[in-house]
Design an enzyme around this catalytic site. Structure first.
Site, PDB file in Angstrom:
ATOM      1  CD  GLU A  76      -2.993  -1.177   0.210  1.00 15.46           C
ATOM      2  OE1 GLU A  76      -2.829  -0.523  -0.833  1.00 15.46           O
ATOM      3  OE2 GLU A  76      -4.010  -1.856   0.437  1.00 15.46           O
ATOM      4  CE1 TYR A 117     -10.358  15.229  23.997  1.00 18.29           C
ATOM      5  CE2 TYR A 117      -8.487  14.147  22.956  1.00 18.29           C
ATOM      6  CZ  TYR A 117      -8.992  15.011  23.905  1.00 18.29           C
ATOM      7  OH  TYR A 117      -8.134  15.668  24.733  1.00 18.29           O
TER       8      TYR A 117
END
Ligand code: 13P
Length: 211
Positions: free
Chosen positions: A74, A120
């Site tokens: 990847e 968050y």
């Protein structure tokens, strides 16, 4: 200890921690870190739970393999982020279950498949999480599509595959990938229920305060 040696150790620690907590299974997932003279990348077919710091792949600035085991297939996915976002010091790709579930439900082209439920998630991942269309793992053709999406987003979801998340540092990228998975879990838990979302003003306040 050199900065590269420190990052090799830290990468192996994060891999073990992600694996132990089920964020990665088998040989799924890969992580890259920017160095002054190139990049570290997890080796292809390696288990994030058992990375040997000395065998982590090293690539030069042109992403050529110059040391350690053969790098992840990847590389193109990571390069799309690292080249498009010069501030990104690391990229984490996982097949974490709930984020991948959202990547199977969302339509390619969608911009915010996980609602802004928690501060968050917004602070670590940001306002946008574009969904990039499906490509076979390792297909170089995904690079321009991810690069385009990454221009204005710190993370993307690859349709039917999973999240790719960048951060200023390795720690930041890992923490953002963990927050993304938790946000995906909440989104699935709360699907169809009248959850309160953070307002645009609350999101502006978070991004203005924490960047
Ligand atoms: P690698 O083992 O080549 O890193 O590939 C694993 C993966 O997660 C594919 O998307």
């Amino acid at each position: 200890m050199s900065e590269e040696a420190r990052l090799r150790e830290r990468l192996a620690e994060h891999g073990a921690s992600l694996f132990a907590r089920g964020y990665s299974v088998g040989s799924a997932g890969n992580i890259s870190v920017r160095l002054e003279d190139g990049f570290l990348m997890t080796p292809t077919n390696s288990c994030l739970g058992r990375l040997d710091p000395a065998r982590i792949s090293k690539l030069d600035r042109q992403y050529r393999h110059i040391g350690g085991d053969k790098p992840s297939k990847e590389v193109f996915m990571h390069r799309a982020f690292l080249d498009t976002r010069p501030e990104a010091g690391a990229v984490v790709h996982l097949h974490s279950t709930q984020a991948t579930a959202i990547a199977c439900l969302a339509a390619p082209g969608e911009d915010a498949p996980i609602p802004p439920l928690t501060p968050y998630f917004v602070m670590r991942v940001g306002r946008r999480l574009p969904v990039v269309k499906y490509y076979r793992p390792g297909d170089a053709a995904m690079e321009p599509a991810i690069a385009e999406a990454a221009r204005d987003a710190r993370a993307v979801l690859l349709a039917n595959h999973g999240p790719v998340v960048s951060g200023r540092t390795l720690d930041d990228a890992v923490y953002a990938a963990e927050e993304l998975e938790e946000a995906a879990k909440l989104a699935l838990m709360l699907r169809g229920q009248p959850a309160r979302l953070l307002t645009p003003a609350e999101i502006d306040d978070l991004l203005g305060t924490f960047g």
